[in-house]
Design a protein around this motif. Structure first.
Motif, PDB file in Angstrom:
ATOM      1  N   VAL A   5       0.666  -1.088   0.123  1.00 40.07           N
ATOM      2  CA  VAL A   5       0.131  -0.002  -0.285  1.00 40.07           C
ATOM      3  C   VAL A   5       0.772   1.324   0.193  1.00 40.07           C
ATOM      4  O   VAL A   5       0.277   2.354   0.029  1.00 40.07           O
ATOM      5  N   THR A   6       2.104   1.344   0.078  1.00 37.12           N
ATOM      6  CA  THR A   6       3.128   2.409   0.117  1.00 37.12           C
ATOM      7  C   THR A   6       3.835   2.491  -1.041  1.00 37.12           C
ATOM      8  O   THR A   6       4.318   3.551  -1.223  1.00 37.12           O
ATOM      9  N   THR A   7       4.236   1.511  -1.826  1.00 42.71           N
ATOM     10  CA  THR A   7       5.372   1.550  -2.671  1.00 42.71           C
ATOM     11  C   THR A   7       4.684   2.527  -3.869  1.00 42.71           C
ATOM     12  O   THR A   7       3.555   2.548  -4.080  1.00 42.71           O
ATOM     13  N   ARG A   8       5.791   3.059  -4.445  1.00 38.08           N
ATOM     14  CA  ARG A   8       5.309   4.007  -5.742  1.00 38.08           C
ATOM     15  C   ARG A   8       5.302   3.354  -7.088  1.00 38.08           C
ATOM     16  O   ARG A   8       5.045   3.877  -8.128  1.00 38.08           O
TER      17      ARG A   8
ATOM     18  N   LEU B  48       3.996   0.685  -9.262  1.00 40.12           N
ATOM     19  CA  LEU B  48       2.692  -0.012  -9.401  1.00 40.12           C
ATOM     20  C   LEU B  48       2.598  -1.703  -9.485  1.00 40.12           C
ATOM     21  O   LEU B  48       1.984  -2.340  -8.951  1.00 40.12           O
TER      22      LEU B  48
ATOM     23  N   ASP C  72       2.640  10.232  -8.485  1.00 38.41           N
ATOM     24  CA  ASP C  72       1.187  10.559  -8.192  1.00 38.41           C
ATOM     25  C   ASP C  72       0.618   9.299  -7.837  1.00 38.41           C
ATOM     26  O   ASP C  72      -0.793   9.057  -8.046  1.00 38.41           O
ATOM     27  N   ALA C  73       1.045   8.376  -7.243  1.00 41.00           N
ATOM     28  CA  ALA C  73       0.558   7.220  -6.834  1.00 41.00           C
ATOM     29  C   ALA C  73      -0.492   7.313  -5.682  1.00 41.00           C
ATOM     30  O   ALA C  73      -1.433   6.634  -5.631  1.00 41.00           O
ATOM     31  N   ASP C  74      -0.202   8.070  -4.672  1.00 44.49           N
ATOM     32  CA  ASP C  74      -0.940   8.472  -3.614  1.00 44.49           C
ATOM     33  C   ASP C  74      -1.597   9.772  -3.859  1.00 44.49           C
ATOM     34  O   ASP C  74      -1.132  10.762  -4.436  1.00 44.49           O
ATOM     35  N   SER C  75      -2.895   9.913  -3.455  1.00 47.03           N
ATOM     36  CA  SER C  75      -3.743  11.127  -3.505  1.00 47.03           C
ATOM     37  C   SER C  75      -3.570  11.884  -2.359  1.00 47.03           C
ATOM     38  O   SER C  75      -2.324  11.887  -1.738  1.00 47.03           O
ATOM     39  N   GLY C  76      -3.833  13.188  -2.348  1.00 46.32           N
ATOM     40  CA  GLY C  76      -3.473  14.406  -1.483  1.00 46.32           C
ATOM     41  C   GLY C  76      -4.230  14.014  -0.059  1.00 46.32           C
ATOM     42  O   GLY C  76      -3.523  14.601   0.821  1.00 46.32           O
TER      43      GLY C  76
END
Lengths: 205, 125
Positions: free
Chosen positions: A37-40, A42, A100-104
């Motif tokens: 759930v944290t890696t950038r 994909l 931008d794999a994680d949202s704000g």
């Protein structure tokens, strides 16, 4: 105190071999899930998901649920992760790091996850402090046992589930078919519904 | 085995999946996090089934059903994600805001403009 008695019987501070194995595999599983759930990257997320799901299969084996463990390996590791990898490739997911794999709202998500983890761990530990699983004796989840119960007591849900799988298959085919004929029945349905005046869009106006 | 081990592991896996669902932007990564949450529930079901020594084996049977339903869910979900990607050119769930309530648009225009993107999407398909 019953807690002290059961603790003395089971050894509160001297874990058994199964417990140590469960703990080690659990740490590996949790670490793989956290990386998922944290890696950038994909594609790496999908591959770490394989490690996490395989670790859960080993936990099932340690809980003597061997049939569930092999079903987990077959369905999750074998097909679901492959489907996810296909999805990543078909949506042209970037190879390499994507910034931008994680949202704000990841900090709000972190707060929510930590708060729920704290609450649930406290509740669970408080509730099952003095409860032990008896793993000795007959195996709980062997294929023979589970097959017998599944086809004696759970036949009707099993058959309903096969209908659900068929419906999901047909739905996925209809959804992923490329245009063309797929549009005609929908338009036909809409004009037919408009003729009888039952379309929800007509009721709004 | 102490029952707290599988229960705590299931709780931590569930919260990891919860973080992933809330924090990820790509729709397929969100689906992966949903799989993690479902697996946490499965681990709970198996652990409590083994603990209770249920003669019906309700926990393990339900685990099998959950696995099958998760497989169906991932198939349908990926089909929907692919359809959205084909229509919009992106699978970022942050950008799919056609159904969002906009602060500037009034209620009347919101209802009037609602069928517009729907027909556009179907024309593009």
């Amino acid at each position: 105190m019953t807690l002290a008695a059961t603790a003395a019987a089971h050894g509160f501070l001297s874990p058994t071999g199964v417990e140590i194995a469960f703990l080690l595999v659990g740490i590996a599983t949790l670490g793989a899930a956290l990386i998922t759930v944290t890696t950038r990257q994909l594609v790496h997320a999908a591959l770490w998901l394989v490690v996490a799901l395989g670790g859960i299969a080993v936990e099932y084996l340690l809980l003597t649920a061997e049939f569930i463990a092999w079903v987990q390996v077959l369905i999750y590791v074998g097909s679901v992760v492959v489907l996810l990898l296909f999805g990543l490739m078909l949506t042209k997911a970037p190879i390499g790091r994507s910034p931008d794999a994680d949202s704000g709202n990841r900090w709000a998500a972190l707060v929510v996850a930590l708060a729920s983890a704290g609450t649930l761990v406290w509740v669970v530990v408080d509730a099952f402090r003095a409860t032990w699983i008896d793993l000795d004796g007959a195996v709980q989840g062997s294929t023979a046992t589970l097959g017998r119960t599944l086809f004696q007591y759970w036949v009707l849900p099993f058959e309903a589930l096969s209908v659900l799988l068929l419906a999901a298959l047909v739905g996925a085919i209809v959804l992923s078919r490329k245009g063309g004929e797929g549009k005609a029945p929908a338009a036909d349905l809409r004009s037919g519904a408009a003729r009888t005046g039952t379309a929800p869009r007509e009721e709004q106006h | 085995m102490h029952l707290a081990y599988p229960a705590v592991l299931a709780v931590l896996l569930f919260c990891t999946g919860l973080y992933g669902v809330l924090a990820r932007r790509n729709a397929i990564l969100v689906l992966m996090s949903v799989e993690l949450m479902l697996n946490a529930v499965n681990l709970n079901l198996v652990a409590f089934d083994v603990w209770l020594r249920d003669t019906l084996h309700a926990g393990q049977a339900l685990t099998l059903f959950t696995i099958a339903i998760a497989a169906a869910e991932i198939g349908i979900g990926l089909a929907i994600v692919l359809l959205v990607y084909r229509n919009r050119g992106s699978s970022d769930i942050d950008r799919l805001r056609d159904l969002a309530e906009r602060p500037d648009g009034g209620d009347a225009t919101g209802h009037g403009a609602q069928p517009q993107p729907d027909t556009e999407a179907e024309a593009a398909a």
